[in-house]
Motif scaffolding. Structure first.
Motif, mmCIF file in Angstrom:
data_model
loop_
_atom_site.group_PDB
_atom_site.id
_atom_site.type_symbol
_atom_site.label_atom_id
_atom_site.label_comp_id
_atom_site.label_asym_id
_atom_site.label_seq_id
_atom_site.Cartn_x
_atom_site.Cartn_y
_atom_site.Cartn_z
ATOM 1 N N ILE A 44 77.298 34.444 44.089
ATOM 2 C CA ILE A 44 75.962 34.849 44.545
ATOM 3 C C ILE A 44 74.948 33.746 44.225
ATOM 4 O O ILE A 44 74.116 33.374 45.065
ATOM 5 N N LYS A 45 75.018 33.204 43.020
ATOM 6 C CA LYS A 45 74.093 32.133 42.623
ATOM 7 C C LYS A 45 74.274 30.906 43.501
ATOM 8 O O LYS A 45 73.285 30.274 43.909
ATOM 9 N N ASP A 70 66.732 35.561 40.734
ATOM 10 C CA ASP A 70 66.909 34.516 39.713
ATOM 11 C C ASP A 70 68.337 34.013 39.745
ATOM 12 O O ASP A 70 69.248 34.662 39.263
ATOM 13 N N ASN A 71 68.513 32.818 40.306
ATOM 14 C CA ASN A 71 69.850 32.237 40.383
ATOM 15 C C ASN A 71 69.965 30.986 39.545
ATOM 16 O O ASN A 71 70.786 30.126 39.786
ATOM 17 N N LYS A 76 72.353 41.028 45.963
ATOM 18 C CA LYS A 76 71.263 40.125 45.623
ATOM 19 C C LYS A 76 71.079 40.073 44.121
ATOM 20 O O LYS A 76 71.202 41.094 43.425
ATOM 21 N N LEU A 77 70.757 38.872 43.641
ATOM 22 C CA LEU A 77 70.382 38.747 42.238
ATOM 23 C C LEU A 77 69.059 39.465 42.009
ATOM 24 O O LEU A 77 68.172 39.452 42.856
ATOM 25 N N LEU A 97 79.354 36.834 40.452
ATOM 26 C CA LEU A 97 77.998 36.446 40.061
ATOM 27 C C LEU A 97 77.758 34.969 40.345
ATOM 28 O O LEU A 97 76.705 34.587 40.890
ATOM 29 N N GLY A 132 71.350 33.202 45.710
ATOM 30 C CA GLY A 132 70.940 34.509 45.201
ATOM 31 C C GLY A 132 71.307 35.670 46.093
ATOM 32 O O GLY A 132 70.983 36.829 45.785
ATOM 33 N N LEU A 147 71.955 43.031 36.924
ATOM 34 C CA LEU A 147 71.983 41.637 37.348
ATOM 35 C C LEU A 147 71.870 41.492 38.857
ATOM 36 O O LEU A 147 71.466 40.434 39.349
ATOM 37 N N ILE A 148 72.248 42.550 39.596
ATOM 38 C CA ILE A 148 72.182 42.502 41.050
ATOM 39 C C ILE A 148 71.654 43.825 41.594
ATOM 40 O O ILE A 148 71.637 44.842 40.898
#
Length: 281
Positions: free
Chosen positions: A223-224, A278-279, A273-274, A220, A228, A264-265
């Motif tokens: 990804i952020k 939202d990252n 992808k988020l 997570l 994102g 969340l993804i």
């Protein structure tokens, strides 16, 4: 009784021109003058490593040795003779190892050895024959337990390691995501204890649900950090996942499955992808 090759609780008996005479009440030990601290006086209780000097006397040292009696250690050969070699122990006397070893010893190279007292003369020596000094009674270990490891050998199967300075174990090559070297100390986890053959399978990562949670947070955050989006997904090559994330594809799929269930993804074959992009947290 003085214990050779390890630390002893002693008392300062007297001061001489050579240094301090220490005692356990039965035997005396010399702490050479260059190593005598300024604040130590007669009658003080002290704690020093004791070994045999070249002349046979018991000597204490304030220097920190690389290994004690009963330790497995990675030591460097400083000299070789027809009868054996000498290893740097970090004190004023080198450690002898006979020529009868499982592999030739070369000056300048380091080897994993076991340090012990010779039964004939009580002198501190070493050997590369490690297996006979390992414990096969595994009752004190538990699966999932965090342990200290010393890497002793590398093969096509994986990395042999000594667990907690006591037990033999194996890290499988396809489950290790970093370059380990012989003599390297690291932290690992007990993956499986095979009581039927006395062998222990190891992992560099936490075993079970705790590792999945750790992997989930790691993915997570990655990804952020990538705005994102992460170009890995359900159909990504296992080798690429192993290289980039340092985890197996099975662990990857378990972690992203949890992220997906928590909404969340979003998932696709080759991308994560988020949700809502939202990252920010």
């Amino acid at each position: 009784m003085i214990h050779i090759g390890t630390y002893n609780h002693l008392r300062v008996k007297k001061s001489t021109a050579e240094g301090l005479v220490l005692t356990d009440g039965e035997q005396d030990v010399l702490l050479p003058k260059p190593q005598v601290p300024n604040d130590v006086q007669v009658g003080d209780d002290v704690f020093y490593y004791v070994y045999h000097h070249k002349d046979g006397r018991l000597v204490a040292t304030s220097k920190r040795p690389y290994a004690c009696t009963g330790d497995f250690a990675y030591l460097k050969v400083v000299d070789t003779t027809d009868n054996g070699a000498f290893l740097d122990l970090g004190i004023d006397k080198d450690l002898f190892i006979s020529s009868k070893q499982r592999l030739p010893l070369e000056a300048g190279k380091s080897y994993v050895v076991y340090v012990y007292l010779d039964e004939q003369d009580g002198k501190l020596v070493a050997t590369t024959w490690l297996d006979e000094h390992l414990d096969t009674d595994l009752q004190d270990l538990e699966e999932g337990e965090e342990v200290s490891l010393l890497i002793t050998d590398i093969s096509d199967l994986g990395y042999s390691a000594i667990i907690n300075n006591r037990y033999p174990g194996l890290l499988y090559r396809d489950e290790v995501y970093e370059n380990l070297q012989i003599g390297q100390s690291c932290t690992g986890y007990i993956k499986k204890i095979r009581q039927e053959d006395g062998k222990i399978d190891l992992s560099m990562r936490q075993v079970g649900f705790d590792f999945i949670l750790e992997s989930k947070d790691f993915i997570l955050n990655m990804i952020k950090a990538n705005g994102g989006v992460l170009d890995l997904g359900d159909k990504s090559d296992p080798a690429e996942i192993r290289y980039r994330l340092k985890m197996s594809k099975k662990s990857f799929k378990q972690a992203i499955g949890m992220l997906y269930k928590e909404r969340l993804i979003t998932l696709s074959d080759h991308e994560l992808k988020l949700v809502h992009g939202d990252n920010k947290e």
